[in-house]
Design an enzyme around this catalytic site. Structure first.
Site, PDB file in Angstrom:
ATOM      1  N   HIS A   1      12.147  14.670  59.149  1.00  0.00           N
ATOM      2  CA  HIS A   1      11.039  15.554  59.528  1.00  0.00           C
ATOM      3  C   HIS A   1       9.821  14.720  59.861  1.00  0.00           C
ATOM      4  O   HIS A   1       9.491  13.753  59.187  1.00  0.00           O
ATOM      5  CB  HIS A   1      10.710  16.564  58.418  1.00  0.00           C
ATOM      6  CG  HIS A   1      10.514  15.947  57.072  1.00  0.00           C
ATOM      7  ND1 HIS A   1      11.560  15.563  56.268  1.00  0.00           N
ATOM      8  CD2 HIS A   1       9.383  15.642  56.394  1.00  0.00           C
ATOM      9  CE1 HIS A   1      11.092  15.051  55.150  1.00  0.00           C
ATOM     10  NE2 HIS A   1       9.776  15.077  55.202  1.00  0.00           N
TER      11      HIS A   1
ATOM     12  N   HIS B   1       5.828  14.630  60.115  1.00  0.00           N
ATOM     13  CA  HIS B   1       4.596  15.271  59.659  1.00  0.00           C
ATOM     14  C   HIS B   1       3.541  15.172  60.760  1.00  0.00           C
ATOM     15  O   HIS B   1       3.291  14.079  61.282  1.00  0.00           O
ATOM     16  CB  HIS B   1       4.026  14.555  58.433  1.00  0.00           C
ATOM     17  CG  HIS B   1       4.860  14.638  57.187  1.00  0.00           C
ATOM     18  ND1 HIS B   1       4.611  15.541  56.187  1.00  0.00           N
ATOM     19  CD2 HIS B   1       5.933  13.910  56.784  1.00  0.00           C
ATOM     20  CE1 HIS B   1       5.491  15.363  55.209  1.00  0.00           C
ATOM     21  NE2 HIS B   1       6.296  14.380  55.544  1.00  0.00           N
TER      22      HIS B   1
HETATM   23  P1  5GP Z   1       8.536  14.180  52.527  1.00  0.00           P
HETATM   24  O1  5GP Z   1       7.902  13.666  51.257  1.00  0.00           O
HETATM   25  O2  5GP Z   1      10.025  14.351  52.336  1.00  0.00           O
HETATM   26  O3  5GP Z   1       8.185  13.361  53.720  1.00  0.00           O
HETATM   27  O4  5GP Z   1       7.858  15.582  52.793  1.00  0.00           O
HETATM   28  C1  5GP Z   1       8.467  16.791  52.484  1.00  0.00           C
HETATM   29  C2  5GP Z   1       7.457  17.872  52.804  1.00  0.00           C
HETATM   30  O5  5GP Z   1       8.118  19.110  52.784  1.00  0.00           O
HETATM   31  C3  5GP Z   1       6.312  17.956  51.784  1.00  0.00           C
HETATM   32  O6  5GP Z   1       5.062  17.777  52.490  1.00  0.00           O
HETATM   33  C4  5GP Z   1       6.448  19.350  51.191  1.00  0.00           C
HETATM   34  O7  5GP Z   1       5.207  19.978  50.953  1.00  0.00           O
HETATM   35  C5  5GP Z   1       7.270  20.083  52.235  1.00  0.00           C
HETATM   36  N1  5GP Z   1       8.141  21.122  51.698  1.00  0.00           N
HETATM   37  C6  5GP Z   1       8.984  20.997  50.647  1.00  0.00           C
HETATM   38  N2  5GP Z   1       9.664  22.148  50.447  1.00  0.00           N
HETATM   39  C7  5GP Z   1       9.237  23.006  51.399  1.00  0.00           C
HETATM   40  C8  5GP Z   1       9.566  24.358  51.723  1.00  0.00           C
HETATM   41  O8  5GP Z   1      10.412  25.005  51.078  1.00  0.00           O
HETATM   42  N3  5GP Z   1       8.916  24.923  52.773  1.00  0.00           N
HETATM   43  C9  5GP Z   1       8.001  24.248  53.516  1.00  0.00           C
HETATM   44  N4  5GP Z   1       7.419  24.910  54.528  1.00  0.00           N
HETATM   45  N5  5GP Z   1       7.658  22.969  53.240  1.00  0.00           N
HETATM   46  C10 5GP Z   1       8.263  22.362  52.192  1.00  0.00           C
END
Ligand code: 5GP
Ligand code: ZN
Length: 141
Positions: free
Chosen positions: A99, A101
């Site tokens: 993903h 950001h």
């Molecule tokens: P990572 O740390 O893996 O780069 O970021 C994961 C992101 O996914 C985090 O910013 C977190 O807030 C978001 N996130 C986690 N679970 C969910 C969810 O169920 N729905 C949405 N919309 N975002 C999520």
């Protein structure tokens, strides 16, 4: 992937605030945003990391990032954005579905550039840089 949160969002099993969707890509608001407008852009198919997406999927993801970034900035009146992947656990990736950001940035948000994630920079000689350059090229062959 049954236990992947983002696959469950793609499948509609977990609700999300969708801002863009096509056959390959989904973009939705982060549930725990770092800033107003914080958006995530994902491939609909489960690919864990950058480098694991087929090139057509990667191209579609980046095209969506390229298209959405100015839209996000305009929507929240942000003069800039930090656009980034946490790629792999070592880099802080918590959801193992690739993903991107898109985080709106503001002059006085107290945030820092990506460079500030790191401490002292390694002092690499020209020879070491030559080796790294050659190694990356060789890995792509
Ligand atoms: P990572 O740390 O893996 O780069 O970021 C994961 C992101 O996914 C985090 O910013 C977190 O807030 C978001 N996130 C986690 N679970 C969910 C969810 O169920 N729905 C949405 N919309 N975002 C999520
Ligand atoms: Zn997934």
């Amino acid at each position: 992937m049954d236990d992947c949160i983002f696959c469950q969002i793609v499948d509609g099993e977990i609700p999300s605030r969708t801002v863009y969707e096509d056959d390959t890509v989904l973009a939705f608001l982060d549930a725990n945003p770092l800033a107003r407008g914080h958006t995530l852009v994902i491939p609909k198919a489960h690919h864990e990391r950058v480098g694991e997406m087929p090139s057509d999927v990667a191209a579609a993801v980046f095209a969506a990032v390229n298209d959405l970034t100015p839209a996000v900035e305009a929507a929240v009146d942000a003069p800039g954005t930090t656009v980034a992947f946490n790629n792999g656990e070592a880099a802080g990736q918590e959801v193992p579905h690739a993903h991107c950001h898109i985080v709106p940035r503001f002059e006085s948000d107290g945030g820092r550039p990506i460079h500030s994630l790191f401490g002292d920079r390694p002092d690499l000689s020209d020879a070491e840089l030559d080796d790294v350059e050659a190694a990356i090229e060789a890995e792509r062959d």
